[in-house]
Write a protein that holds these residues in place. Sequence first.
Motif, short mmCIF file in Angstrom:
data_model
loop_
_atom_site.label_atom_id
_atom_site.label_comp_id
_atom_site.label_asym_id
_atom_site.label_seq_id
_atom_site.Cartn_x
_atom_site.Cartn_y
_atom_site.Cartn_z
N THR A 108 0.74 -1.34 -0.06
CA THR A 108 -0.05 0.14 0.01
C THR A 108 0.71 1.24 -0.16
O THR A 108 0.73 2.07 -0.71
N VAL A 109 1.83 1.30 0.95
CA VAL A 109 2.82 2.59 0.88
C VAL A 109 3.30 2.85 -0.39
O VAL A 109 3.44 3.69 -0.85
N THR A 110 3.94 1.39 -1.13
CA THR A 110 4.62 1.68 -2.40
C THR A 110 3.59 2.08 -3.34
O THR A 110 4.01 3.17 -4.02
N GLU A 111 2.42 1.79 -3.46
CA GLU A 111 1.47 2.30 -4.30
C GLU A 111 1.34 3.77 -4.15
O GLU A 111 1.32 4.57 -5.06
N TRP A 112 1.20 4.06 -3.03
CA TRP A 112 1.12 5.67 -2.76
C TRP A 112 2.23 6.46 -3.14
O TRP A 112 2.07 7.54 -3.63
N ALA A 113 3.50 5.96 -2.93
CA ALA A 113 4.74 6.46 -3.15
C ALA A 113 4.83 7.02 -4.36
O ALA A 113 5.56 7.63 -5.15
N VAL A 114 4.53 5.74 -5.39
CA VAL A 114 4.56 5.83 -6.71
C VAL A 114 3.82 7.18 -7.47
O VAL A 114 4.29 7.55 -8.36
N HIS A 115 2.76 7.45 -6.43
CA HIS A 115 2.04 8.51 -7.21
C HIS A 115 2.37 9.91 -6.79
O HIS A 115 1.61 10.81 -6.53
N CYS A 116 3.61 9.77 -5.60
CA CYS A 116 3.87 11.26 -4.97
C CYS A 116 5.33 11.59 -5.41
O CYS A 116 6.22 10.63 -5.19
N ASP A 117 5.49 12.57 -5.91
CA ASP A 117 6.92 13.27 -6.15
C ASP A 117 7.77 13.38 -5.08
O ASP A 117 9.00 12.89 -5.08
N ARG A 118 7.20 13.53 -3.51
CA ARG A 118 8.14 13.68 -2.72
C ARG A 118 7.81 12.60 -1.32
O ARG A 118 6.55 12.69 -1.24
N VAL A 119 8.84 11.79 -0.94
CA VAL A 119 8.30 10.76 0.05
C VAL A 119 9.78 10.79 0.95
O VAL A 119 10.73 10.96 0.51
#
Length: 726
Positions: free
Chosen positions: A414-425
Amino acid sequence: MGRAEREAVVRGGRLCEAARAVVADHARAVDAVRAALEPICEDLAQRELDAIPVARLRDVTEGRLRLGEVEKGGFRTVREVLDAGPYRLRQIPGVGQQTAAQTVAAARQIAEAVRDTVAVHIDVDRPEPRTTALVAALHVLVEAGPDARRAVDAAAALVERLGPLVTEARPASGRLRMLVAGKSRRERALTAVAEIRRLTAEAEQNGVPELLAQASVDLLRGPASEIAALVDFELRSAEYYSLLAEISGRRPDPAAAEGFLPDDVAERVRAQTLDDTHRRVSLRGYQAFGARFTLAQRRVILGDEMGLGKTIQAIAALAHLAAEGQSHFMVVCPASVLINWTREIDKRSTLRAMPLHGPDRHEAFADWKGRGGVGVTTFDALRGFPVPGGGELGMLVVDEAHYVKNPQARRSMTVTEWAVHCDRVVFLTGTPMENRVSEFRNLVAVLQPGLADAVGDRDGVAGSKAFRKAVAPAYLRRNQQDVLTELPALQHTDEWEELSPSDEDAYREAVRAGNFMAMRRAAYARPDNSAKLNRLREIVAEAAENGLKMVVFSQFRDVLGVVKDALDDSMADGSVFGPLSGSVPPVRRQQLVDEFAAAPGHGVLLAQIEAGGVGLNMQAASVVVLCEPQIKPTIEHQAVARTHRMGQVRPVRVHRLLAAGGVDERMVRMLENKSRLFDAYARRSAVAESTPDAVDVSDVALARRIVEEEQARLGTGGHEEPAESS
């Protein structure tokens, strides 16, 4: 020349004078700190020089200096050489002018190095006149806060820009002056008036005059008393030490503060700006660098050792992005620290914190989507929210990021899926990565897949320096011993937990029965799903990863039994000592403490707070956990003082586990509402040290009041049972 021009010049002149006044007020406040600091540093330096043998002077001259005759002349330390000077040294038989001069020069070189490195530590339990004066001087700047810093920066810029313009526009302030001025001078004056109008209008639109006025008031306001300043220091010691390091110039090694990053990465980070408009806290130098690192590198792991303020650094990055126009942010964390995150965001910034947890989380999520702010949610709850579109999320912050080290786990996916759609993590974890290259690679793969492919097992085998160089674009870690040269030896953190459903059931039963002591320990009554116990395990795990010893205090023997069972199941044999309780004979208590101190590496000592908090020195521990708040603040103070005392070589971090919304919150609020000044004064008196009951509120009255209020809040009847002691 009209009235409008004259008024513009007058307004510009007043604004410029106000700006000069703020700069001067700030300079006076800084000079007061330096004046208070100088004799302290000089005394510390003299003590160190008094302990450095004369033989060390050879090191400065690479062994070329002949000191035999000087030592025969009775000079034993570097300080004695400095006090003597070249003339007295030349009186020693066999010591010529050149040797005397070289000897004193070498001593001065060592003295300069010592003065540059001495660290001032302020002991609030044993305040001295000089350190108290230093705290009082620092109090003015701390109390003025970040707004004063912004005001000084704005004032300095205004003085630089407005000062010459006001001078240039002076002919425009009167008709006669304009008449006698030459044509060129009149044209320059009118141009200056136009620029003054623009600058004053811009300043007024941005609220600069009000900012300057408030800063002047704050910088001229001293503490109500020295005790008030000392109490404030206890509450905000990190801010005091941050300012002290900045003013004194005695900062940690820059390379260490920057995590020994390669020059190209460090240079890129230094060039990153950091807007503090939405921030309510001052940052230490290494913290500002950490926030810049997360912004400059965009997708990173912030792996600082526990106690260095990873949360504050993340909030600083969020505040910067908010100033740039970003509106939506998400923090993902374990449920045990969700409340802490929302409180820290509210306290440290002007950003809107939105807990997205519990039965109403979907309604809260919809509100966050519509209004923006910092959503704070758990790994489990995140799975139920729709993944944001590209560019919608300004930054994703993942706390305790080692929770997602297993790529097959549902929360990791889940975190990976969100991170893919966010430029800054930003991943936050205090767990060192150097010895777990495969786990580190899994985390980096979420952030920078190309870098993860380039990091091989050989990098970990080659040692930490080689490893850090390989992962530098994505990983920043600093250790306490490298950057906290002047940090206070004692740091307090209130760990607010949200009770689990089973915790809540146990608590309601205790409230219904009117049993105050059962209410206080209800959070441990059902250990299989205890929120406080889960948070305690996390603190223990992080301390273990960093090789730190810790003490866990509770008033209740049965709570310590629950903690022992929980830790015995998860830790190596022999790592848990105790419980040390009132039923343990005094001789055996000391043996337990000695065994705990002698054990190599990490260990946990369990102690009943009134048995372990008196007469025993536990300075082997640098982490303290209080399982529940105590009715008497002096009991907490004395227990913590068992670890925070002479002989402690590391900063002590105190975690107080608190449950939100019930007895803990009421106790904390009631005790905070007492006069802090009286508590501080009384606690430092000989009477209070020997008789803590003399300054504390009545146990019975406090218990009865809390029970009645909780029964009313929860709508439960019942009778109050006699309070138990353990």
